[in-house]
Design a protein around this motif. Sequence first.
Motif, PDB file in Angstrom:
ATOM      1  N   VAL A  95      -3.931   2.360  -2.739  1.00 53.19           N
ATOM      2  CA  VAL A  95      -3.479   3.716  -2.426  1.00 53.19           C
ATOM      3  C   VAL A  95      -4.537   4.354  -1.546  1.00 53.19           C
ATOM      4  CG1 VAL A  95      -2.987   6.022  -3.320  1.00 53.19           C
ATOM      5  CG2 VAL A  95      -2.117   4.021  -4.527  1.00 53.19           C
ATOM      6  N   PHE A  96      -4.146   4.742  -0.344  1.00 59.53           N
ATOM      7  CA  PHE A  96      -5.080   5.345   0.603  1.00 59.53           C
ATOM      8  C   PHE A  96      -4.770   6.840   0.723  1.00 59.53           C
ATOM      9  CE2 PHE A  96      -4.572   0.905   1.979  1.00 59.53           C
ATOM     10  CZ  PHE A  96      -5.901   0.494   1.979  1.00 59.53           C
ATOM     11  N   VAL A  97      -5.792   7.660   0.569  1.00 63.36           N
ATOM     12  CA  VAL A  97      -5.655   9.114   0.711  1.00 63.36           C
ATOM     13  C   VAL A  97      -6.246   9.525   2.047  1.00 63.36           C
ATOM     14  CG1 VAL A  97      -6.248  11.369  -0.238  1.00 63.36           C
ATOM     15  CG2 VAL A  97      -5.778   9.440  -1.781  1.00 63.36           C
ATOM     16  N   HIS A  98      -5.416  10.147   2.892  1.00 69.08           N
ATOM     17  CA  HIS A  98      -5.843  10.549   4.231  1.00 69.08           C
ATOM     18  C   HIS A  98      -5.883  12.078   4.319  1.00 69.08           C
ATOM     19  CE1 HIS A  98      -5.017   6.393   5.603  1.00 69.08           C
ATOM     20  NE2 HIS A  98      -3.930   6.486   4.839  1.00 69.08           N
ATOM     21  N   ALA A 139       0.837  -1.201   0.000  1.00 68.09           N
ATOM     22  CA  ALA A 139       0.000   0.000   0.000  1.00 68.09           C
ATOM     23  C   ALA A 139       0.867   1.244   0.000  1.00 68.09           C
ATOM     24  CB  ALA A 139      -0.929   0.013   1.212  1.00 68.09           C
ATOM     25  N   ILE A 140       0.268   2.336  -0.454  1.00 63.66           N
ATOM     26  CA  ILE A 140       0.865   3.665  -0.335  1.00 63.66           C
ATOM     27  C   ILE A 140      -0.154   4.542   0.377  1.00 63.66           C
ATOM     28  CG2 ILE A 140       1.779   5.679  -1.555  1.00 63.66           C
ATOM     29  CD1 ILE A 140       2.496   3.858  -3.870  1.00 63.66           C
ATOM     30  N   HIS A 141       0.274   5.185   1.446  1.00 66.80           N
ATOM     31  CA  HIS A 141      -0.588   6.089   2.193  1.00 66.80           C
ATOM     32  C   HIS A 141      -0.155   7.529   1.891  1.00 66.80           C
ATOM     33  CE1 HIS A 141      -2.360   2.879   4.732  1.00 66.80           C
ATOM     34  NE2 HIS A 141      -1.171   2.293   4.539  1.00 66.80           N
ATOM     35  N   VAL A 142      -1.080   8.334   1.394  1.00 69.14           N
ATOM     36  CA  VAL A 142      -0.781   9.715   1.032  1.00 69.14           C
ATOM     37  C   VAL A 142      -1.634  10.625   1.914  1.00 69.14           C
ATOM     38  CG1 VAL A 142      -0.513  11.352  -0.851  1.00 69.14           C
ATOM     39  CG2 VAL A 142      -0.488   8.905  -1.335  1.00 69.14           C
ATOM     40  N   TYR A 143      -1.000  11.648   2.471  1.00 70.46           N
ATOM     41  CA  TYR A 143      -1.663  12.521   3.436  1.00 70.46           C
ATOM     42  C   TYR A 143      -1.705  13.966   2.937  1.00 70.46           C
ATOM     43  CZ  TYR A 143      -0.582   8.569   6.520  1.00 70.46           C
ATOM     44  OH  TYR A 143      -0.479   7.324   7.083  1.00 70.46           O
ATOM     45  N   SER A 144      -2.878  14.572   2.991  1.00 67.60           N
ATOM     46  CA  SER A 144      -3.037  15.999   2.704  1.00 67.60           C
ATOM     47  C   SER A 144      -4.485  16.389   2.937  1.00 67.60           C
ATOM     48  CB  SER A 144      -2.649  16.334   1.259  1.00 67.60           C
ATOM     49  OG  SER A 144      -2.822  17.711   1.011  1.00 67.60           O
ATOM     50  N   SER A 145      -4.677  17.518   3.609  1.00 65.41           N
ATOM     51  CA  SER A 145      -6.040  17.990   3.834  1.00 65.41           C
ATOM     52  C   SER A 145      -6.511  18.861   2.670  1.00 65.41           C
ATOM     53  CB  SER A 145      -6.118  18.775   5.144  1.00 65.41           C
ATOM     54  OG  SER A 145      -5.195  19.864   5.123  1.00 65.41           O
ATOM     55  N   GLU A 146      -5.634  19.745   2.194  1.00 62.04           N
ATOM     56  CA  GLU A 146      -6.070  20.690   1.157  1.00 62.04           C
ATOM     57  C   GLU A 146      -6.064  20.108  -0.246  1.00 62.04           C
ATOM     58  OE1 GLU A 146      -2.514  23.482   0.041  1.00 62.04           O
ATOM     59  OE2 GLU A 146      -2.499  23.275   2.223  1.00 62.04           O
ATOM     60  N   LEU A 147      -5.285  19.041  -0.495  1.00 65.60           N
ATOM     61  CA  LEU A 147      -5.185  18.488  -1.852  1.00 65.60           C
ATOM     62  C   LEU A 147      -5.724  17.057  -1.933  1.00 65.60           C
ATOM     63  CD1 LEU A 147      -1.639  19.768  -2.912  1.00 65.60           C
ATOM     64  CD2 LEU A 147      -3.863  20.717  -3.541  1.00 65.60           C
TER      65      LEU A 147
END
Length: 330
Positions: A306-309, A278-286
């Motif tokens: 791919v998880f977007v947090h 898995a790839i965990h990607v973090y961003s609130s604005e994007l």
Amino acid sequence: LDERLFPADLQPNGYDIIRTWDYYLILRGVALFGRSQFKEALINGMVRGTDGRMMHKSYGNYVSTREVLEKYGADSFRLWVALAAATGQDVRFSWEGVDYAHRFLVKVWNAARLAEAYLRDYTPTRSLEGARPIDHWILRELAAVIRGASERLESYDFQGAAHALVEFTWHKLCDHYLEAIKHRLSAGDPVAKEVLYTVLLKTLQMLSVFAPHISEEIYHIIFREKEGLESITVAPWPELPRFDEQLARVGELAVAVIAEARRAKHDARIPLSAPLRAIHVYSSELSAWLKAVAEDVKGTLRAEEVFVHEEGRGERVVPEFPSVSLTIEK
């Protein structure tokens, strides 16, 4: 006198014969025909030996042109000349510089071999319907290099045009875009094929100015039957491609995330071709942008998920987008 040839548009020569060549051409043209025999003069610099002195056999710094051509070929030599110095400036001969140009052309050839496997039976549609953000990104970058190379060539800045073209082709087309669409090409995605066809053809049209032989060979292998022109040397200068700026910006984010994730795999000593859990990607604005490109990130990195947090922070920050971070999971 054929007005297409006389007067000539351009008279190029070294600064050592300005008086004995340029001056007398002007003088004789005015005396015999009432006008100069050329419209503009382009004064080239001189190629010096590796020691900085003028090449001379007695100095022991002389390099035969034939020796360069036999070792690296004409295209590598031509491209090095364009890359090495600004117009009018002297340049030291450099085997390392010719080798750099040669390695770039090998990169182009390998990219063309990859493209040919997918474009062999492909008929271009000239349509961008369904193009993804990363497609719009490469088309935006292509438009920028066409615009920049055109302006530089018009002002005889061959060095600037060549550097811009090498930077785009090597690092943006080959290193980023081709890597990001391999999974789509393997799946038979017609949009990926269309964009690759367009970008590669327009790139070769520009590259043929500096490296005509390899450009012609690739053109005949991939594009000749589809484009109908006998040679790339008679093809028109490429027009600017169409693209959506907002989608191109989203595509730029995808490229940056993929690049950082690849660096993370490298640092973790994971082969780039190896799958990830898995790839965990973090961003609130994007987060919305990240979700839009998650499939490209997933396919390129061979990740199962791919998880977007929108909350939290990953182990690595994406340099081009500091508000975005990621963590890879083996």
